[in-house]
Design a protein around this motif. Structure first.
Motif, PDB file in Angstrom:
ATOM      1  N   HIS A  77       0.145  -1.805  -4.826  1.00  0.00           N
ATOM      2  CA  HIS A  77       1.064  -1.489  -5.915  1.00  0.00           C
ATOM      3  C   HIS A  77       1.929  -2.708  -6.207  1.00  0.00           C
ATOM      4  CE1 HIS A  77      -0.063   2.291  -4.015  1.00  0.00           C
ATOM      5  NE2 HIS A  77       0.092   2.837  -5.220  1.00  0.00           N
ATOM      6  N   TYR A  78       2.033  -3.027  -7.507  1.00  0.00           N
ATOM      7  CA  TYR A  78       2.805  -4.184  -7.939  1.00  0.00           C
ATOM      8  C   TYR A  78       3.812  -3.773  -9.009  1.00  0.00           C
ATOM      9  CZ  TYR A  78      -0.669  -7.071  -5.604  1.00  0.00           C
ATOM     10  OH  TYR A  78      -1.477  -7.645  -4.672  1.00  0.00           O
ATOM     11  N   ARG A 117      -7.103  -2.399  -6.677  1.00  0.00           N
ATOM     12  CA  ARG A 117      -7.883  -2.035  -5.492  1.00  0.00           C
ATOM     13  C   ARG A 117      -8.325  -3.307  -4.789  1.00  0.00           C
ATOM     14  NH1 ARG A 117      -8.288   2.932  -3.756  1.00  0.00           N
ATOM     15  NH2 ARG A 117      -8.063   4.514  -5.350  1.00  0.00           N
ATOM     16  N   LYS A 162      -5.271   0.319  -1.964  1.00  0.00           N
ATOM     17  CA  LYS A 162      -4.754   0.268  -3.336  1.00  0.00           C
ATOM     18  C   LYS A 162      -3.372  -0.365  -3.241  1.00  0.00           C
ATOM     19  CE  LYS A 162      -3.922   3.359  -7.240  1.00  0.00           C
ATOM     20  NZ  LYS A 162      -3.945   4.766  -7.673  1.00  0.00           N
ATOM     21  N   GLU A 192       3.555   4.499 -12.708  1.00  0.00           N
ATOM     22  CA  GLU A 192       2.373   3.866 -13.293  1.00  0.00           C
ATOM     23  C   GLU A 192       2.171   4.324 -14.738  1.00  0.00           C
ATOM     24  OE1 GLU A 192      -2.151   2.673 -11.954  1.00  0.00           O
ATOM     25  OE2 GLU A 192      -1.120   4.251 -10.848  1.00  0.00           O
ATOM     26  N   THR A 195       1.750  -1.532 -11.556  1.00  0.00           N
ATOM     27  CA  THR A 195       0.308  -1.619 -11.728  1.00  0.00           C
ATOM     28  C   THR A 195      -0.321  -1.555 -10.353  1.00  0.00           C
ATOM     29  OG1 THR A 195       0.336  -4.022 -11.651  1.00  0.00           O
ATOM     30  CG2 THR A 195       0.442  -3.019 -13.822  1.00  0.00           C
ATOM     31  N   THR A 196      -1.568  -1.172 -10.311  1.00  0.00           N
ATOM     32  CA  THR A 196      -2.268  -1.092  -9.029  1.00  0.00           C
ATOM     33  C   THR A 196      -3.561  -1.891  -9.105  1.00  0.00           C
ATOM     34  OG1 THR A 196      -3.378   0.951  -9.686  1.00  0.00           O
ATOM     35  CG2 THR A 196      -1.319   1.171  -8.462  1.00  0.00           C
ATOM     36  N   THR A 210       0.847  -1.187   0.000  1.00  0.00           N
ATOM     37  CA  THR A 210       0.000   0.000   0.000  1.00  0.00           C
ATOM     38  C   THR A 210       0.883   1.238   0.000  1.00  0.00           C
ATOM     39  OG1 THR A 210      -0.059   0.143   2.406  1.00  0.00           O
ATOM     40  CG2 THR A 210      -1.776  -1.204   1.343  1.00  0.00           C
TER      41      THR A 210
END
Length: 104
Positions: free
Chosen positions: A66-67, A59, A64, A50, A56-57, A27
């Motif tokens: 984050h990857y 939800r 949210k 991004e 990528t995100t 997060t």
């Protein structure tokens, strides 16, 4: 590709990518922990990453996550690094062949 290079040019953004590489799916609060940046600064850096498709995100409820997206970095490796390695590897292979033939 220009967006990727611009995003990677900043050490703070590279640090965020390193953190996601170490533990994916964090997060904003988790990414902010221990950084000498404001939450707003981290948010701006994440938006740039991004836009460059480096993260990528998703939800998950109110969070949210984050990857890291390694594809653009892999493409840089394929396009910019490997083609420069080919000639060196060919030269090393030729040197090896010549040295092995000289031993006979």
């Amino acid at each position: 590709m220009d967006e990727v290079f611009k995003a990677l040019a900043d050490s703070s953004r590279r640090s965020l990518l390193d953190r996601l590489h170490a533990r994916n799916g964090q997060t904003l609060n988790e990414l902010c922990e221990g950084l000498a940046m404001t939450r707003q600064a981290v948010t701006k850096h994440l938006a740039i990453l991004e836009e460059a498709n480096l993260i990528t995100t998703i939800r998950h409820g109110r969070e949210k996550l984050h990857y890291l997206n390694p594809v653009p970095i892999h493409q840089i490796g394929e396009r910019w690094i490997r083609k420069f390695e080919r000639s060196r590897l060919a030269a090393l292979n030729e040197l090896k062949r010549q040295l092995e033939n000289g031993k006979e």
